[in-house]
Write a protein that holds these residues in place. Structure first.
Motif, short mmCIF file in Angstrom:
data_model
loop_
_atom_site.label_atom_id
_atom_site.label_comp_id
_atom_site.label_asym_id
_atom_site.label_seq_id
_atom_site.Cartn_x
_atom_site.Cartn_y
_atom_site.Cartn_z
N ILE A 254 4.35 -6.59 11.06
CA ILE A 254 3.05 -6.12 11.34
C ILE A 254 2.50 -5.56 9.92
O ILE A 254 1.16 -5.81 9.48
CB ILE A 254 3.16 -4.95 12.35
CG1 ILE A 254 3.19 -5.40 13.83
CG2 ILE A 254 1.79 -3.99 12.15
CD1 ILE A 254 3.58 -4.28 14.72
N PHE A 255 3.31 -5.01 9.09
CA PHE A 255 2.88 -4.44 7.91
C PHE A 255 2.37 -5.58 7.09
O PHE A 255 1.27 -5.65 6.42
CB PHE A 255 3.97 -3.95 7.35
CG PHE A 255 4.47 -2.54 7.81
CD1 PHE A 255 3.51 -1.63 8.35
CD2 PHE A 255 5.75 -2.22 7.62
CE1 PHE A 255 4.09 -0.50 8.70
CE2 PHE A 255 6.30 -0.87 8.23
CZ PHE A 255 5.49 0.03 8.74
N GLU A 256 3.11 -6.83 7.05
CA GLU A 256 2.80 -7.84 6.25
C GLU A 256 1.35 -8.63 6.72
O GLU A 256 0.60 -8.76 5.80
CB GLU A 256 3.64 -8.93 6.46
CG GLU A 256 3.18 -10.16 5.40
CD GLU A 256 4.47 -11.24 5.36
OE1 GLU A 256 4.03 -12.24 5.38
OE2 GLU A 256 5.50 -10.87 4.98
N LEU A 257 1.08 -8.33 8.09
CA LEU A 257 -0.39 -8.62 8.46
C LEU A 257 -1.34 -7.75 8.12
O LEU A 257 -2.56 -8.11 7.96
CB LEU A 257 -0.11 -8.94 10.10
CG LEU A 257 0.51 -10.21 10.58
CD1 LEU A 257 0.72 -10.04 12.03
CD2 LEU A 257 0.04 -11.50 10.04
N MET A 258 -0.69 -6.52 8.01
CA MET A 258 -1.80 -5.35 7.58
C MET A 258 -2.02 -5.47 6.16
O MET A 258 -2.84 -4.80 5.61
CB MET A 258 -1.62 -4.09 8.05
CG MET A 258 -1.47 -3.86 9.74
SD MET A 258 -3.30 -3.62 10.01
CE MET A 258 -3.67 -2.09 9.33
#
Length: 453
Positions: A416-420
């Motif tokens: 999720i962090f990477e996608l954000m």
């Protein structure tokens, strides 16, 4: 009067002025506290955003099924396991993705399966609510030195006021009550604390804590502000005082939130009745609609905290109430986001702290209940760069153990962090000065869910 005496008098008068603000219902606590600390010491100092241009998502909607939903009755059905495992729910629904079936009480979500991925092999091994919720929200085991921040708090740190967010609504919102198992902001502090709305969005007027009062109209709020200014002779006399200027700015922002465009985000009466019916008119369905409005307005992280999933007793009776509500709310949310062109930039994450025991406890006093099961559970993820129509991992024929591709919560968080556009392997400053990373795994970086990214 000496300078010290004047300072004490000023402090006393300032305090009286704040009390006057409170008496006139200006929300100077809560949200204003976040504004007050914004711009102070940066708790994410040294932390890195992801590589430039890598962010695919702008927001996250987390649907937190507090108490732990049964994976067998939702996203990992086992119809061949028999009555002692399936109970009466032994006819899973075929989805619009070949070979993928989900719980029979989720027919609307079954027709949206091309939009989401199912992770059927979530696991952390903890069966206690507090410990499991902490692991599921932070990706860490609890320890004495630090309370780690939740996913929402980390997003608020990297996408909030210190990083260019200019919205009046705080960057991390919870509908409608805090999760309560731990302090979600952790060591990141008040700026990353979730703003819990309180109230019930299914009511005629959604009474939002500090923003929308159920029995106070906008006109009455304007009248109160005028009365405040009429009484505020001290503020007029000391207009140049730094402390009073801060109060004035806080007042302006508070009223912009209450009476301006930001406050109107919480007014669901502007939505079409047909759409509100599709979401479901209850608290959960209207919270899903409210979450869509919040991310549409620019809020980067919204949690829907939906309780009632801790079904130790009469589990199946509860499922016949809870699952249709979940089905309508989440299915309509996915479709609504897609229709508005928001799904590609919004991660939707639906899970609880663990699953429930596959074997049903038919005996008294449980009468068909399910206990806690941290050995394996399921999560649904969609949008924001996650690929739909996929299944990650597998459990055995009874849903008791993971048999393929175990996924720890930290892997989901890192993804999720990477996608954000947040560097999940980067440093995260903390009060003890320890070498802490945004996400960590034993021996190094947390893996990503590359098969669905």
């Amino acid at each position: 009067m000496t300078q010290a005496g004047r300072d004490r008098e000023l402090t006393r008068r300032a305090a009286l002025r704040v009390l006057a603000y409170g008496a006139l219902a200006v929300p100077l606590s809560g949200i204003c506290a976040r504004w007050a600390v914004a711009g102070g010491a940066d708790t994410t100092s040294g932390a890195r955003p992801g590589p430039k241009g890598t962010a695919r998502a702008r927001a996250v909607i987390e649907i937190w099924l507090a108490g732990g939903p049964s994976h067998l009755d939702t996203f990992d059905p086992k119809p061949g396991a028999g009555r002692d495992y399936c109970g009466p729910l032994d006819k899973p629904a075929a989805t619009n993705v070949d070979g993928v079936r989900i719980g029979e009480l989720l027919p609307l979500l079954a027709q949206q399966a091309d939009k989401y991925a199912l992770i059927r092999s979530m696991s952390h091994g903890s069966n206690g609510h507090e410990t499991a919720a902490y692991i599921a929200q932070t990706g860490r085991a609890s320890e004495e030195r630090l309370v780690y921040p939740s996913v929402g708090a980390v997003v608020a740190a990297f996408k909030g006021y210190d990083r260019g967010y200019a919205g009046q609504i705080p960057p991390y919102v919870v509908l409608t009550a805090p999760q309560g198992r731990f302090s979600e902001e952790g060591f990141l502090g008040a700026r990353c604390q979730p703003f819990a709305t309180g109230g019930d969005p299914s009511q005629r007027r959604f009474a939002v804590e500090g923003i929308v009062a159920e029995d106070v109209s906008d006109a009455r709020q304007r009248d109160r502000r005028e009365l405040l200014h009429t009484l505020d002779s001290l503020g007029d006399a000391m207009a140049g005082n730094v402390a009073f200027r801060k109060l004035d700015r806080c007042e302006d922002r508070a009223y912009d939130l209450i009476l301006g465009g930001a406050g109107k985000v919480f007014d669901l009466s502007t939505e079409k009745d047909e759409l509100r019916e599709r979401y479901g008119r209850g608290k959960f369905g209207q919270s899903c609609l409210m979450a869509r409005r919040l991310v549409e307005s620019g809020v980067p992280y919204v949690t829907i905290n939906e309780g009632g999933w801790d079904t130790h007793k009469q589990h199946f009776e509860s499922m016949r109430r809870k699952l249709p509500e979940l089905d309508k709310g989440v299915a309509t949310l996915l479709a609504d986001l897609a229709d508005r062109g928001l799904l590609d930039s919004t991660v939707v994450w639906c899970s609880g702290e663990f699953g429930r025991t596959p074997r049903v406890s038919w005996e008294a006093p449980w009468n068909g209940g399910r206990g806690h099961h941290g050995e394996c559970f399921s999560a649904l993820v969609a949008g924001g760069g996650f690929k739909g129509g996929r299944v990650v991992g597998a459990t055995d024929e009874r849903g008791e153990k993971v048999t393929a591709r175990p996924v720890h919560p930290r892997e989901l968080h890192a993804s999720i962090f990477e996608l954000m556009g947040i560097d999940a392997d980067g440093p995260l400053a903390n009060p003890l000065g320890l070498d802490v990373r945004v996400t960590e795994a034993p021996g190094g970086a947390a893996p990503r869910l590359l098969e669905i990214m």
